[in-house]
Structures are given as structure tokens and as C-alpha cells.
Motif scaffolding. Sequence first.
Motif, short mmCIF file in Angstrom:
data_model
loop_
_atom_site.label_atom_id
_atom_site.label_comp_id
_atom_site.label_asym_id
_atom_site.label_seq_id
_atom_site.Cartn_x
_atom_site.Cartn_y
_atom_site.Cartn_z
N SER A 21 50.43 -7.09 -57.61
CA SER A 21 51.06 -8.32 -57.61
C SER A 21 50.94 -8.89 -56.37
O SER A 21 50.30 -9.89 -56.02
N TYR A 24 47.42 -9.76 -54.76
CA TYR A 24 46.86 -10.87 -55.75
C TYR A 24 46.84 -11.93 -54.99
O TYR A 24 45.86 -12.78 -54.54
N TRP A 25 47.96 -12.01 -53.73
CA TRP A 25 48.02 -13.15 -52.79
C TRP A 25 46.87 -13.25 -51.68
O TRP A 25 47.11 -13.92 -50.75
N TYR A 85 47.85 -10.77 -65.60
CA TYR A 85 48.74 -11.59 -66.47
C TYR A 85 49.68 -12.89 -65.88
O TYR A 85 50.08 -13.74 -66.40
N ILE A 86 49.27 -12.91 -64.48
CA ILE A 86 49.77 -14.13 -63.95
C ILE A 86 49.32 -15.34 -64.50
O ILE A 86 48.08 -15.60 -64.67
N GLY A 87 50.00 -16.42 -64.52
CA GLY A 87 49.45 -17.90 -64.78
C GLY A 87 49.73 -17.90 -66.35
O GLY A 87 48.94 -19.01 -66.94
N ASN A 88 50.12 -17.02 -67.16
CA ASN A 88 50.35 -17.12 -68.45
C ASN A 88 51.81 -17.32 -69.16
O ASN A 88 52.09 -17.27 -70.06
N LYS A 92 57.96 -16.74 -65.85
CA LYS A 92 59.04 -17.77 -66.39
C LYS A 92 59.76 -16.98 -67.50
O LYS A 92 61.14 -17.14 -67.54
N PHE A 121 56.62 -21.73 -57.78
CA PHE A 121 57.16 -21.34 -58.94
C PHE A 121 58.70 -21.30 -58.85
O PHE A 121 59.34 -21.85 -59.93
#
Length: 151
Positions: A21, A24-25, A85-88, A92, A121
Motif C-alpha cells: 500500500s 502504491y504512492w 482495492y484502493i479507490g473502492n 472509508k 481522504f
Amino acid sequence: MIIQKASITDHEVLTEITKKSKAYWGYSVEQILEWDKNLTISKDYIRDQNVFKLVNDNLIIGYYSYVFKEEKVIELDNLFIFPEYIGNGLGKYLLLDFLNRIKETNIEKIILDSEPNAEGFYSKMGFVKIGEFETSIKNRFMPIMEMKVIG
């Protein structure tokens, strides 16, 4: 999908989630290796802290953890999801579970040190930036954020 308490046997997959994760950045492999100690989730950490995993079809795909600080303050220490799964909406989903979990406590404030790329976020979720500090990467600043909890 369910969120449940992590067990010490989850330490390797939680570490994998954290490192992937973070990568990812766009951080380099060398940078991730430099942060290895901070990105490793140990058995002791899981045993001693509040760590909750997100499970989908018997696979752990994300987690969060928190630490009690001062008497009425909690630090959201980690919140990570596998990059695919990021952005789904799962970040949140995890954050709302965390907020719901602490609702029945006497906590008045949540603090966190945000990944700079995740500041938006946390802002959308109601956190406010109250400061920042420079990281090991020159000119990269980690936002310090907080949320007041209304009892």
C-alpha cells in the motif's frame, strides 16, 4: 466482507499489505526497504494493540490499528488496503468501522500522522490538519491530523 480482530498469525500478510500500500504512492523499493522497521507489523504489535482486519472471501485485504494515547486520545496508527482495492470505498468502510468501534468510549480526540498522499481522504472523512513534520525524505512532510469526537 467482514472486519474482525486480527490474530498474531496475520502479521506477515498485514506487513505485506502495509508495504504494498505504501509503495502504491510511487516510493522506490529502496525507500520501502529503508522504512522496513516502521512498515513491519509484528506479532507483538498485534497482541498488544487494537488491530482489525478486513476479510473478503477468506482473504485479508486490509486492516486498521489504533493505540490509546492520553486518557481521552486515540491514535489511528495504521489504515492500509492492498493497492488493487484502493479507490473502492474500503478505506472509508474501515474508517467508519473504527469510528463506530470507539463510539462507546470516553475518547474526545483521534490523532494520526497521515501519508501525504492520503491527506485528502482523511480531510473528506472529517479530520483536520493541525501540523506537520519533515520525514526522512527531504522536503516530504507528514501531515498531523485530528478529529474531535462528539460524545
